[in-house]
Structures are given as structure tokens and as C-alpha cells.
Scaffold this motif. Sequence first.
Motif, PDB file in Angstrom:
ATOM      1  N   LEU A  15     -54.106   2.274   2.566  1.00 23.51           N
ATOM      2  CA  LEU A  15     -54.859   3.307   3.065  1.00 23.51           C
ATOM      3  C   LEU A  15     -55.156   3.486   4.684  1.00 23.51           C
ATOM      4  CD1 LEU A  15     -56.995   4.854   0.500  1.00 23.51           C
ATOM      5  CD2 LEU A  15     -55.174   6.020   1.030  1.00 23.51           C
ATOM      6  N   LEU A  16     -55.878   2.433   5.333  1.00 27.76           N
ATOM      7  CA  LEU A  16     -55.486   2.062   6.329  1.00 27.76           C
ATOM      8  C   LEU A  16     -54.678   1.526   7.245  1.00 27.76           C
ATOM      9  CD1 LEU A  16     -58.586  -1.389   6.275  1.00 27.76           C
ATOM     10  CD2 LEU A  16     -58.998   1.070   7.068  1.00 27.76           C
ATOM     11  N   LEU A  17     -53.493   0.972   7.140  1.00 24.58           N
ATOM     12  CA  LEU A  17     -52.390   0.606   8.102  1.00 24.58           C
ATOM     13  C   LEU A  17     -51.862   2.434   7.594  1.00 24.58           C
ATOM     14  CD1 LEU A  17     -50.675  -1.774   6.262  1.00 24.58           C
ATOM     15  CD2 LEU A  17     -51.491  -1.881   8.135  1.00 24.58           C
ATOM     16  N   LEU A  18     -52.212   3.527   7.473  1.00 23.75           N
ATOM     17  CA  LEU A  18     -51.798   4.689   6.600  1.00 23.75           C
ATOM     18  C   LEU A  18     -52.610   5.403   8.295  1.00 23.75           C
ATOM     19  CD1 LEU A  18     -50.847   5.976   3.077  1.00 23.75           C
ATOM     20  CD2 LEU A  18     -49.437   5.410   5.156  1.00 23.75           C
ATOM     21  N   ALA A  19     -53.632   5.306   8.447  1.00 26.84           N
ATOM     22  CA  ALA A  19     -54.597   6.133   8.782  1.00 26.84           C
ATOM     23  C   ALA A  19     -54.256   4.983  10.559  1.00 26.84           C
ATOM     24  CB  ALA A  19     -56.034   5.668   8.849  1.00 26.84           C
ATOM     25  N   ALA A  20     -53.679   4.303  10.637  1.00 24.48           N
ATOM     26  CA  ALA A  20     -53.767   2.824  12.369  1.00 24.48           C
ATOM     27  C   ALA A  20     -52.284   4.228  11.933  1.00 24.48           C
ATOM     28  CB  ALA A  20     -53.724   1.844  11.975  1.00 24.48           C
ATOM     29  N   LEU A  21     -51.185   3.812  11.279  1.00 22.00           N
ATOM     30  CA  LEU A  21     -49.652   4.579  11.946  1.00 22.00           C
ATOM     31  C   LEU A  21     -50.262   6.763  12.320  1.00 22.00           C
ATOM     32  CD1 LEU A  21     -46.776   4.674  11.733  1.00 22.00           C
ATOM     33  CD2 LEU A  21     -46.563   5.754  10.027  1.00 22.00           C
ATOM     34  N   THR A  22     -51.265   7.192  11.794  1.00 19.63           N
ATOM     35  CA  THR A  22     -51.577   8.391  12.114  1.00 19.63           C
ATOM     36  C   THR A  22     -52.058   8.745  13.681  1.00 19.63           C
ATOM     37  OG1 THR A  22     -51.455   8.884  10.316  1.00 19.63           O
ATOM     38  CG2 THR A  22     -52.343  10.662  11.619  1.00 19.63           C
ATOM     39  N   ALA A  23     -52.910   7.649  13.149  1.00 15.62           N
ATOM     40  CA  ALA A  23     -53.794   7.414  14.771  1.00 15.62           C
ATOM     41  C   ALA A  23     -52.837   6.833  15.903  1.00 15.62           C
ATOM     42  CB  ALA A  23     -54.653   6.234  14.830  1.00 15.62           C
ATOM     43  N   GLY A  24     -51.879   6.499  15.708  1.00 13.02           N
ATOM     44  CA  GLY A  24     -50.838   6.030  16.869  1.00 13.02           C
ATOM     45  C   GLY A  24     -50.003   6.743  17.151  1.00 13.02           C
ATOM     46  N   TRP A  25     -49.714   7.571  16.535  1.00 13.75           N
ATOM     47  CA  TRP A  25     -48.880   9.067  17.031  1.00 13.75           C
ATOM     48  C   TRP A  25     -49.564   9.785  18.002  1.00 13.75           C
ATOM     49  CZ3 TRP A  25     -49.450  14.116  16.192  1.00 13.75           C
ATOM     50  CH2 TRP A  25     -47.870  14.736  16.769  1.00 13.75           C
ATOM     51  N   VAL A  26     -50.971  10.914  16.672  1.00 20.63           N
ATOM     52  CA  VAL A  26     -52.273  11.467  17.998  1.00 20.63           C
ATOM     53  C   VAL A  26     -52.225  11.073  19.392  1.00 20.63           C
ATOM     54  CG1 VAL A  26     -54.186  11.846  17.188  1.00 20.63           C
ATOM     55  CG2 VAL A  26     -52.967  12.236  15.424  1.00 20.63           C
ATOM     56  N   ASP A  27     -53.008   9.510  19.355  1.00 25.35           N
ATOM     57  CA  ASP A  27     -52.932   8.834  20.401  1.00 25.35           C
ATOM     58  C   ASP A  27     -52.193   8.885  21.733  1.00 25.35           C
ATOM     59  OD1 ASP A  27     -55.643   7.716  20.960  1.00 25.35           O
ATOM     60  OD2 ASP A  27     -54.714   5.599  21.588  1.00 25.35           O
ATOM     61  N   ALA A  28     -51.120   9.031  21.408  1.00 20.36           N
ATOM     62  CA  ALA A  28     -49.731   8.507  22.030  1.00 20.36           C
ATOM     63  C   ALA A  28     -48.991  10.177  22.466  1.00 20.36           C
ATOM     64  CB  ALA A  28     -48.474   7.452  21.448  1.00 20.36           C
ATOM     65  N   VAL A  29     -49.891  11.130  21.462  1.00 21.06           N
ATOM     66  CA  VAL A  29     -49.055  12.921  22.184  1.00 21.06           C
ATOM     67  C   VAL A  29     -50.495  13.386  22.788  1.00 21.06           C
ATOM     68  CG1 VAL A  29     -49.181  15.000  21.725  1.00 21.06           C
ATOM     69  CG2 VAL A  29     -47.986  12.906  19.704  1.00 21.06           C
ATOM     70  N   VAL A  30     -52.020  12.556  22.803  1.00 21.06           N
ATOM     71  CA  VAL A  30     -52.838  13.442  23.170  1.00 21.06           C
ATOM     72  C   VAL A  30     -53.658  12.709  23.096  1.00 21.06           C
ATOM     73  CG1 VAL A  30     -53.660  14.956  21.381  1.00 21.06           C
ATOM     74  CG2 VAL A  30     -53.539  15.856  23.669  1.00 21.06           C
ATOM     75  N   GLY A  31     -54.124  11.600  23.026  1.00 22.45           N
ATOM     76  CA  GLY A  31     -55.224  10.606  22.866  1.00 22.45           C
ATOM     77  C   GLY A  31     -56.100  11.390  21.436  1.00 22.45           C
ATOM     78  N   GLY A  32     -57.032  10.223  21.354  1.00 20.28           N
ATOM     79  CA  GLY A  32     -57.840  11.073  20.172  1.00 20.28           C
ATOM     80  C   GLY A  32     -57.383  10.136  18.762  1.00 20.28           C
ATOM     81  N   GLY A  33     -56.940   8.992  18.791  1.00 24.56           N
ATOM     82  CA  GLY A  33     -56.695   8.273  17.884  1.00 24.56           C
ATOM     83  C   GLY A  33     -58.130   7.458  16.846  1.00 24.56           C
ATOM     84  N   GLY A  34     -58.745   7.856  17.809  1.00 17.32           N
ATOM     85  CA  GLY A  34     -60.014   6.407  16.875  1.00 17.32           C
ATOM     86  C   GLY A  34     -60.348   7.000  16.282  1.00 17.32           C
ATOM     87  N   LEU A  35     -60.597   8.915  16.261  1.00 18.40           N
ATOM     88  CA  LEU A  35     -61.235   9.705  15.588  1.00 18.40           C
ATOM     89  C   LEU A  35     -60.505   9.232  14.135  1.00 18.40           C
ATOM     90  CD1 LEU A  35     -62.519  12.140  15.056  1.00 18.40           C
ATOM     91  CD2 LEU A  35     -60.732  13.872  15.400  1.00 18.40           C
ATOM     92  N   ILE A  36     -59.452   9.092  14.198  1.00 13.52           N
ATOM     93  CA  ILE A  36     -58.648   8.661  12.888  1.00 13.52           C
ATOM     94  C   ILE A  36     -58.532   6.822  11.812  1.00 13.52           C
ATOM     95  CG2 ILE A  36     -56.279   8.603  11.319  1.00 13.52           C
ATOM     96  CD1 ILE A  36     -55.664  10.827  13.513  1.00 13.52           C
ATOM     97  N   GLN A  37     -58.545   6.288  12.956  1.00 15.19           N
ATOM     98  CA  GLN A  37     -58.826   4.479  13.006  1.00 15.19           C
ATOM     99  C   GLN A  37     -60.063   4.600  12.909  1.00 15.19           C
ATOM    100  OE1 GLN A  37     -55.538   2.315  14.178  1.00 15.19           O
ATOM    101  NE2 GLN A  37     -57.001   1.306  15.707  1.00 15.19           N
ATOM    102  N   LEU A  38     -60.886   4.093  13.465  1.00 10.35           N
ATOM    103  CA  LEU A  38     -62.839   3.904  13.510  1.00 10.35           C
ATOM    104  C   LEU A  38     -63.385   4.178  12.669  1.00 10.35           C
ATOM    105  CD1 LEU A  38     -64.340   2.438  14.753  1.00 10.35           C
ATOM    106  CD2 LEU A  38     -64.940   3.931  16.183  1.00 10.35           C
ATOM    107  N   PRO A  39     -63.294   6.023  12.341  1.00  8.91           N
ATOM    108  CA  PRO A  39     -63.777   6.571  11.021  1.00  8.91           C
ATOM    109  C   PRO A  39     -63.044   5.541   9.124  1.00  8.91           C
ATOM    110  CG  PRO A  39     -63.121   8.020  11.587  1.00  8.91           C
ATOM    111  CD  PRO A  39     -62.972   7.509  13.053  1.00  8.91           C
TER     112      PRO A  39
END
Length: 261
Positions: A15-39
Motif C-alpha cells: 500500500l505504501l508503494l502504491l501511495a508513492a507511485l501515485t504521489a510521484g505522478w501527482v507531484d510531477a504534474v502539479v506538486g502536492g505528492g506529499g499529501l499522499i505519501q507522508l500521511p
Amino acid sequence: MCPVPPDLDVLTLVLLLLAALTAGWVDAVVGGGGLIQLPALLLVPGISPVEALATNKVGSIMGTSVSSLTYYRRVGPDLRTAAPMALAALAGAVGGAALAAQIPAELFTPIILVVLVAVAAWTIARPRIGAQTDLRWTGRGHHLAAAGLGLVIGAYDGLLGPGTGTFLVISLVSVLGYAFLPATALAKIVNFATNLGALIFFVPYGAVLWGLGLALGLANLTGGYIGARMAVAKGSGFIRVVFLVVVLALITRLGWDVLTR
């Protein structure tokens, strides 16, 4: 220091790896991946807030390294703007990280929430904002403004982190006058510097869980590569939509934190 939390099970890791994958995509497009990965990291049994912050930076810097390189090759952001902004952001991130273990994050949450609500309302009310680049200043004034923004946002990234890329895009579009696509390209370079600045403090502090951080980093950089290529292909209009979605998600998350405190 254990490289991974001792109570981490396989399902939680997946689940953490899936969150990190999603966070990387969001972060690359507009930022804010930490909203997913850190929680997601904060849900790991036995992990402290400082360990979560530090480990999150390892994953994030791997993602931003790939996305910033992709943007550099395909968009060609102005390095004369990126350099002073990134250096100031790195310095701010070191200082912010040094404060992370001393200042409770809840002191900053209401202020950030108000700012995000204002930004969302302003972006919705001005549908043409960020459609094309119209710089507010040129020359030294432009570079000084970029460095000042980098210093402030870098300090926030070292102290808290989630939403840093989004705040960088906000400032580059609204204050400096960039379109969303070049703003996102510049933001990735600066975000790499803020992650590095935070790690300059966290690594000697001994807060990084390296095994977990590197695993998250591999997932994050994969998402970052996909996200950067998609953003370049689809342009500023696509980034604006994702930007609003991420800002509204940040508002929801921070608002929940305030209400349930």
C-alpha cells in the motif's frame, strides 16, 4: 537505526508503494505528492513523525530528480530563474528541517488552510490565469522575487512538506506570472533542492529509514516519469485542472486536521 520499521508487514508495504507511485505522478504534474505519501507513512506502526518526514524526503527526491530532468529536456525551463530560487529554497529547507522537531505542525495548519482556500477561489474566478506566461518583472527584480519565494517555500518544505510543489506552482503562476506548464517545470527543479536541503539536516540527525525510503523512491520516480511526460503532452490546461483538484484535496485534508484536533 533500523532501515525499516520492525512491525511493517507485506500488505502495508504494498500500500505504501502504491501511495508513492501515485504521489510521484501527482507531484510531477502539479506538486502536492506529499499529501499522499507522508500521511501513508504516518500510518506505519512504530514510525515517529520525524522519521516519516525524513523517509518521505528520500522517496520524494528520487521522484523529483526524474521529473525535473524530464521537464528540462522537454520544456527547457529558464535556469536563470531556477538557480537563485533553488539555492534560496535549499537554504530555507535546511532551516525548516531544523525546526521540524521543535515546532508543532498544528500551529501552521490553520494559516495554510486559509491561504489554500483563497488560492482555490482566485484560480476558479480567473479561468485564464496560467494559460500563458506574462512575467511581472524582468532582470534582477524577477530573480530577487524568485529567490524570496524559494526561501519561504523551502522553509515550509523542510518544516512540514506536503503541498510544497503546489505552493511553488501557485507562486510561480500568481506572483511571477508564468503559465502552468513552465511553472511546473521550474517547480520540480526547486522542489529537488528543497528535498535535498531537508535531507542535509535529516541524514546526520539519523532520522531516515533507508530501506523503506529507497523502496518508496523507486515507486515515486516511476510515477514522476509518467506524470511529467503526461503534463508536457497535455499542456497548461490539463495542469490547471489537476492543480485545482490537488488544492481542493489539500483543503479537505487540512480542514479535517483542524476539525479533529
